[in-house]
Enzyme design. Sequence first.
Site, short mmCIF file in Angstrom:
data_model
loop_
_atom_site.label_atom_id
_atom_site.label_comp_id
_atom_site.label_asym_id
_atom_site.label_seq_id
_atom_site.Cartn_x
_atom_site.Cartn_y
_atom_site.Cartn_z
N LYS A 1 24.18 92.37 9.06
CA LYS A 1 24.09 92.54 7.61
C LYS A 1 24.58 91.28 6.90
CE LYS A 1 28.64 94.74 7.24
NZ LYS A 1 29.41 95.89 6.71
N TYR B 1 42.06 68.25 -10.32
CA TYR B 1 42.31 69.17 -11.44
C TYR B 1 43.73 69.72 -11.37
CZ TYR B 1 37.33 69.33 -12.60
OH TYR B 1 36.06 69.00 -12.98
#
Length: 363
Positions: free
Chosen positions: A33, A254
């Site tokens: 899956k 950042y």
Amino acid sequence: MRPSCATIDLDALRANYLLAKRLAGGRALAVVKADAYGHGAIACAKALEPLADGFAVAFLEEAVTLRTAGITRPIVLLEGVFDPAELETAAELDLWPVVHHETQLRMLELAPRRPRRIWVKINTGMNRVGFAPHEAPAVWRRLQAVPNLDPPVWMTHFACADDPTSSMTLEQIRRFHGGIATLPGETSLANSAALLAWPQARGDWARPGILLYGGNPLVVGADPDMANALRPVMTLTSKIFATRWLAPGETLGYGATFVAERPTRVGLVAIGYADGYPRHAPTGTPVAVGGRRTRLIGRVSMDMLTVDLSPLPEDLGQGAIVELWGEHIPVDEVARAAGTISYELLCHVKRVHRIHRGTEFTP
């Protein structure tokens, strides 16, 4: 071409499946899956089909993709079907849906055409979906009245199998067998964690998932020999496209969260959180440059991240291959550093070139 790449080792995938099957002592569904946990469902299913007893996916569309690609082995729909039309399609494609609740059971009873085999989920403590153990005999009586239906596979799912110290798994096993003890049909209990830690959970069908892809699902008490036997299937790499030096006291990235304590050689790597690398991986998360371990420094950006080249030879700079996880850096180690699990990291890989390799693989 941007150098970020996910290389999928299909020989390793096959080896991990055979290990799972040996642990199961019976049949084993390969869980593919979520696009085979980010590894490519069609390629993985084709590589496993000569070995696998069957496959498991989450829902109908995933199964249709495999059937369209030529996969003929049994396919279990773990979420079952969502409407009568899906049940008819499941019958046409010879899929085995799981029946979780009254609506799905009633749909099966009323269908003019239905699959020849179903799986029935018993809720033993996960408390998401499934019939209570005491309801199993009544479910069986209703199934007996449905024409052309084989005896079901009774299944359950564990809440704490990844923790070998938890008593809940043994209690779930007890509840499961107490509910279906007198009923015909086969059983399926063991997921990857149960295969590794709970021999009491063996049944007719195992359902290995993350184990196939080389991830170790156990949070504690992992058998080091077993962990070493698992082979990583995905190797996520990129390259250093630029370097720079930071002087002591200079910041990086950042938030200016990394402050150089000494002269620091920085490598800029062409991969970021938009490619699936975890944004919250902190400074110190391991990476490998040219096969040698070093660390992530600073915050992960959308399209790039930065690594510490200071401990490495000068020739490991621009153009050097950076492994984010794979042969040298276990994906579980990266997941722990980022406060998540390997399942999430693998499923989130995107926007990178994917290459499937293996001695028996043909596209």
